[in-house]
Scaffold this motif. Sequence first.
Motif, PDB file in Angstrom:
ATOM      1  N   UNK A  31      11.277  -9.471   4.401  1.00  0.00           N
ATOM      2  CA  UNK A  31      10.200  -8.936   5.228  1.00  0.00           C
ATOM      3  C   UNK A  31      10.750  -8.211   6.443  1.00  0.00           C
ATOM      4  N   UNK A  32      11.787  -8.775   7.052  1.00  0.00           N
ATOM      5  CA  UNK A  32      12.413  -8.125   8.201  1.00  0.00           C
ATOM      6  C   UNK A  32      13.009  -6.790   7.781  1.00  0.00           C
ATOM      7  N   UNK A  33      13.689  -6.783   6.643  1.00  0.00           N
ATOM      8  CA  UNK A  33      14.299  -5.558   6.145  1.00  0.00           C
ATOM      9  C   UNK A  33      13.245  -4.488   5.895  1.00  0.00           C
ATOM     10  N   UNK A  34      12.167  -4.857   5.238  1.00  0.00           N
ATOM     11  CA  UNK A  34      11.139  -3.870   4.927  1.00  0.00           C
ATOM     12  C   UNK A  34      10.499  -3.297   6.179  1.00  0.00           C
TER      13      UNK A  34
ATOM     14  N   UNK B 169       7.353   3.965   3.585  1.00  0.00           N
ATOM     15  CA  UNK B 169       7.189   3.156   4.809  1.00  0.00           C
ATOM     16  C   UNK B 169       5.889   2.365   4.753  1.00  0.00           C
ATOM     17  N   UNK B 170       4.825   3.011   4.326  1.00  0.00           N
ATOM     18  CA  UNK B 170       3.532   2.320   4.240  1.00  0.00           C
ATOM     19  C   UNK B 170       3.570   1.206   3.205  1.00  0.00           C
ATOM     20  N   UNK B 171       4.229   1.455   2.068  1.00  0.00           N
ATOM     21  CA  UNK B 171       4.358   0.432   1.036  1.00  0.00           C
ATOM     22  C   UNK B 171       5.120  -0.780   1.562  1.00  0.00           C
ATOM     23  N   UNK B 172       6.180  -0.534   2.312  1.00  0.00           N
ATOM     24  CA  UNK B 172       6.977  -1.632   2.859  1.00  0.00           C
ATOM     25  C   UNK B 172       6.176  -2.428   3.892  1.00  0.00           C
ATOM     26  N   UNK B 173       5.364  -1.745   4.671  1.00  0.00           N
ATOM     27  CA  UNK B 173       4.528  -2.461   5.642  1.00  0.00           C
ATOM     28  C   UNK B 173       3.546  -3.384   4.922  1.00  0.00           C
TER      29      UNK B 173
END
Length: 270
Positions: free
Chosen positions: A102-105, A261-265
């Motif tokens: 989660x931190x990485x994403x 970026x949105x997917x990772x969030x």
Amino acid sequence: MWWGTGAVALVAGVLIAVVTAPVGVSGAVFLLPVQLSVLGVPSPAVTPTNLLYNVVAGPGALARHRRTGRLAGPLTRRLVLGTLPGVVLGAVIRVFAVPGPQVFRLLVAVFLLPLGVWLCVRTVRPRVRPAPAGAPRGESEDVLPSDASITVLAAGVGVVGGIYGIGGGSILGPILAGRGVPMALVAPAALASTFVTSVVGASTYAVLALTTGGDIAPAWGSGLLCGLGGLIGGYLGARLQPRLPEVALRLLLGVMAITVACLYVVQSLP
């Protein structure tokens, strides 16, 4: 695997690779929703399955770029030179101390979102640096950053790939394009780097699966079928790339960076 699910995996691989290959992105990150929601791949196995997809799909686009002579350029050599030791170091770091995914994403999202927006804005309001007289469109090498900076960048992305199992094209592409490197050079070099990173990463996960419990082995059926689709779509996308204007390719890459970026969030939300 039911034939219907297999067909979905194949078609998804084709469609994603056709869109992402022209800008040097393998598209594995966009397979995540398909793997989790449609193909039923368990969460821990998604990462090695993505790497397997990259390994199978990569040669399609790379073969096309090799035929055009763009695969053997200096940018490709510099990226691979940094990626190889980087991914090995990342695998070692993974054994001892790894931040949570989660931190990485979230970190990648914070990095890619403004980069994608900036790339789109800069493309709409270009600051063109003319190529030397007689240089083919998009193939001038005078815009390349220094050897050291490119190799260090690739090494950093390789470390991330070794730790978290990503190819790195979605990170390398926007950075290089944002620094003014033509897309005709960015795409083959980023795809080659992604392929090398994925081969090493997938091999590492395969070895770990023999000695570690849990669902860390790739979902072979899904990965191979998606990869076969990516093999076809990657070749078609690489063939399409020279026919697309530079502005369209840069906008597409910027939009992809924003989307990733949105997917990772979303994936990082509880």
